[in-house]
Design an enzyme around this catalytic site. Structure first.
Site, PDB file in Angstrom:
ATOM      1  CE1 TYR A   1      -1.667   3.430   2.669  1.00 21.58           C
ATOM      2  CE2 TYR A   1      -3.451   2.826   1.184  1.00 21.58           C
ATOM      3  CZ  TYR A   1      -2.855   3.732   2.057  1.00 21.58           C
ATOM      4  OH  TYR A   1      -3.475   4.946   2.315  1.00 21.58           O
TER       5      TYR A   1
HETATM    6  N1  NDP Z   1      -9.418   7.659   5.991  1.00 27.86           N
HETATM    7  C1  NDP Z   1      -8.210   8.046   6.377  1.00 27.86           C
HETATM    8  O1  NDP Z   1      -7.964   8.316   7.582  1.00 27.86           O
HETATM    9  C2  NDP Z   1      -7.110   8.173   5.369  1.00 27.86           C
HETATM   10  C3  NDP Z   1      -7.375   8.150   4.007  1.00 27.86           C
HETATM   11  N2  NDP Z   1      -6.357   8.282   3.107  1.00 27.86           N
HETATM   12  C4  NDP Z   1      -6.649   8.277   1.665  1.00 27.86           C
HETATM   13  O2  NDP Z   1      -7.734   9.170   1.399  1.00 27.86           O
HETATM   14  C5  NDP Z   1      -8.593   8.605   0.385  1.00 27.86           C
HETATM   15  C6  NDP Z   1     -10.011   8.464   0.932  1.00 27.86           C
HETATM   16  O3  NDP Z   1      -9.946   7.653   2.107  1.00 27.86           O
HETATM   17  P1  NDP Z   1     -11.265   6.885   2.615  1.00 27.86           P
HETATM   18  O4  NDP Z   1     -12.452   7.760   2.448  1.00 27.86           O
HETATM   19  O5  NDP Z   1     -10.953   6.294   3.945  1.00 27.86           O
HETATM   20  O6  NDP Z   1     -11.372   5.722   1.532  1.00 27.86           O
HETATM   21  P2  NDP Z   1     -12.167   4.323   1.588  1.00 27.86           P
HETATM   22  O7  NDP Z   1     -11.298   3.282   2.210  1.00 27.86           O
HETATM   23  O8  NDP Z   1     -13.504   4.582   2.182  1.00 27.86           O
HETATM   24  O9  NDP Z   1     -12.261   3.970   0.016  1.00 27.86           O
HETATM   25  C7  NDP Z   1     -12.816   4.896  -0.887  1.00 27.86           C
HETATM   26  C8  NDP Z   1     -13.484   4.164  -1.997  1.00 27.86           C
HETATM   27  O10 NDP Z   1     -12.527   3.525  -2.853  1.00 27.86           O
HETATM   28  C9  NDP Z   1     -13.294   2.617  -3.650  1.00 27.86           C
HETATM   29  N3  NDP Z   1     -12.479   1.541  -4.212  1.00 27.86           N
HETATM   30  C10 NDP Z   1     -11.741   0.637  -3.551  1.00 27.86           C
HETATM   31  N4  NDP Z   1     -11.205  -0.254  -4.408  1.00 27.86           N
HETATM   32  C11 NDP Z   1     -11.632   0.103  -5.651  1.00 27.86           C
HETATM   33  C12 NDP Z   1     -11.444  -0.417  -6.957  1.00 27.86           C
HETATM   34  N5  NDP Z   1     -10.725  -1.528  -7.166  1.00 27.86           N
HETATM   35  N6  NDP Z   1     -12.026   0.213  -7.988  1.00 27.86           N
HETATM   36  C13 NDP Z   1     -12.781   1.334  -7.783  1.00 27.86           C
HETATM   37  N7  NDP Z   1     -13.006   1.873  -6.579  1.00 27.86           N
HETATM   38  C14 NDP Z   1     -12.433   1.257  -5.534  1.00 27.86           C
HETATM   39  C15 NDP Z   1     -14.370   2.056  -2.731  1.00 27.86           C
HETATM   40  O11 NDP Z   1     -15.569   1.951  -3.505  1.00 27.86           O
HETATM   41  P3  NDP Z   1     -16.847   1.077  -3.064  1.00 27.86           P
HETATM   42  O12 NDP Z   1     -17.131   1.438  -1.615  1.00 27.86           O
HETATM   43  O13 NDP Z   1     -17.947   1.548  -4.002  1.00 27.86           O
HETATM   44  O14 NDP Z   1     -16.481  -0.381  -3.259  1.00 27.86           O
HETATM   45  C16 NDP Z   1     -14.455   3.076  -1.595  1.00 27.86           C
HETATM   46  O15 NDP Z   1     -15.726   3.624  -1.409  1.00 27.86           O
HETATM   47  C17 NDP Z   1      -7.945   7.276  -0.016  1.00 27.86           C
HETATM   48  O16 NDP Z   1      -7.139   7.443  -1.161  1.00 27.86           O
HETATM   49  C18 NDP Z   1      -7.100   6.927   1.188  1.00 27.86           C
HETATM   50  O17 NDP Z   1      -6.003   6.063   0.859  1.00 27.86           O
HETATM   51  C19 NDP Z   1      -5.042   8.389   3.504  1.00 27.86           C
HETATM   52  C20 NDP Z   1      -4.736   8.406   4.846  1.00 27.86           C
HETATM   53  C21 NDP Z   1      -5.754   8.345   5.865  1.00 27.86           C
HETATM   54  N1  LIG Z   2      -8.375   3.620   1.429  1.00 27.28           N
HETATM   55  C1  LIG Z   2      -8.049   3.896   2.691  1.00 27.28           C
HETATM   56  N2  LIG Z   2      -6.789   4.278   2.989  1.00 27.28           N
HETATM   57  C2  LIG Z   2      -6.470   4.518   4.298  1.00 27.28           C
HETATM   58  C3  LIG Z   2      -7.429   4.421   5.307  1.00 27.28           C
HETATM   59  C4  LIG Z   2      -8.754   4.025   4.948  1.00 27.28           C
HETATM   60  O1  LIG Z   2      -9.649   3.909   5.804  1.00 27.28           O
HETATM   61  N3  LIG Z   2      -9.008   3.781   3.646  1.00 27.28           N
HETATM   62  N4  LIG Z   2      -7.124   4.676   6.612  1.00 27.28           N
HETATM   63  C5  LIG Z   2      -5.866   4.974   6.972  1.00 27.28           C
HETATM   64  C6  LIG Z   2      -5.587   5.206   8.445  1.00 27.28           C
HETATM   65  O2  LIG Z   2      -6.476   6.203   8.935  1.00 27.28           O
HETATM   66  C7  LIG Z   2      -4.171   5.631   8.778  1.00 27.28           C
HETATM   67  O3  LIG Z   2      -3.899   6.845   8.160  1.00 27.28           O
HETATM   68  C8  LIG Z   2      -4.040   5.834  10.278  1.00 27.28           C
HETATM   69  O4  LIG Z   2      -4.092   4.612  10.922  1.00 27.28           O
HETATM   70  C9  LIG Z   2      -4.756   5.043   5.998  1.00 27.28           C
HETATM   71  N5  LIG Z   2      -5.218   4.858   4.636  1.00 27.28           N
END
Ligand code: NDP
Ligand SMILES: Nc1nc2c(c(=O)[nH]1)N=C([C@H](O)[C@@H](O)CO)CN2
Length: 235
Positions: A145
């Protein structure tokens, strides 16, 4: 006349959904991708947010999505690559996890940018990549990742070079933004202690940064950290 839409991938939940609804509320036309159908999709569609089903796990899935967007929109204001799967490394399937992480976080944004950047508004347009704090630090449990997010950060630099001056290309690198509902108390407390500010900021922290990048005339090729000072919380 309607402004060209903002495209946000993976925006049927959490950060992407929050930002899609907020940008739509601000008056932007918004298009999202989703992978799994849920009733919310119909609600979003009826509210005026165009929803396109797409699975970026394969090149064919990405191509099908690209063709859908090209067939519906002659111009785009911005592309926000938000879609992501947060997979831990899996000793029983190291190959599969590595390929899946690279497919969603690096190959899909690369192919989508190559195909759709000609449709971005000539006078002012943005591409925003959602990366991660661990792209710069690595992660012992999420190596694939983290590597895939590092690849996306590097693509930010390359596309900024390639698409200037009309299109700005930047990344947002969050640490914790919002927990998942399955995160237990122990995990939450451990994670909150990793940053200096010790909070779960919520999705609005990302929206504020997107708004700032969209309004900027002079920021490109940059990775904007949203990490509560985690980089200074050293032992
Ligand atoms: N949440 C956090 O604290 C953090 C988030 N981030 C980054 O910020 C962004 C948003 O995070 P977050 O809202 O938690 O994201 P999520 O983990 O909720 O994922 C977002 C969406 O990605 C879609 N997805 C996953 N795999 C695929 C695929 N193969 N093809 C198309 N769509 C796909 C899913 O669609 P579906 O549900 O329709 O299957 C899901 O709704 C991400 O890029 C994440 O890595 C980075 C650090 C911390
Ligand atoms: N696709 C996602 N990426 C990440 C998520 C998540 O929920 N969906 N969450 C994290 C964590 O919050 C991390 O930043 C702290 O433990 C990282 N990426």
């Amino acid at each position: 006349m309607k402004q060209a839409p903002i495209l946000i991938t993976g925006a049927a939940q959490r950060i992407g959904l929050y930002c899609a609804k907020a940008l739509h509320q601000q008056g932007h036309q918004v298009v999202i991708s989703y992978r799994r159908y849920r009733p919310l999709i119909d609600e979003l569609q009826n509210s005026g947010i165009d929803c396109i089903q797409a699975d970026f796990a394969t090149a064919q899935g990405v191509q099908t999505f690209i063709e859908q967007v090209l067939g519906r929109y002659s111009e785009l204001r911005a592309i926000i690559h938000n879609a992501s799967d947060w997979h831990a490394d899996n000793d029983s399937d190291p190959d599969g996890v590595f390929d899946a992480m690279m497919a969603i976080h690096a190959k899909a944004p690369f192919l989508i940018n190559q195909a759709l950047s000609p449709r971005l508004c000539a006078e002012k347009a943005d591409i925003i990549h959602m990366t991660d704090f661990v792209a710069q630090t690595g992660s012992a449990k999420h190596m694939a990742y983290a590597a895939s997010k590092a690849a996306l950060e590097n693509l930010t630099l390359s596309f900024a070079r390639k698409l200037a001056p009309g299109i700005k290309v930047n990344a947002i690198a969050p640490a914790l933004i919002c927990f998942n509902e399955w995160d237990d108390i122990a995990y939450r407390q451990k994670t909150l202690q990793k940053s200096l500010l010790g909070i779960e900021p919520g999705e609005q922290e990302v929206l504020k940064t997107i708004d700032w990048l969209l309004s900027s005339d002079y920021v490109t090729g940059r990775v904007i950290p949203l990490d509560g000072g985690r980089h200074l919380n050293l032992p």
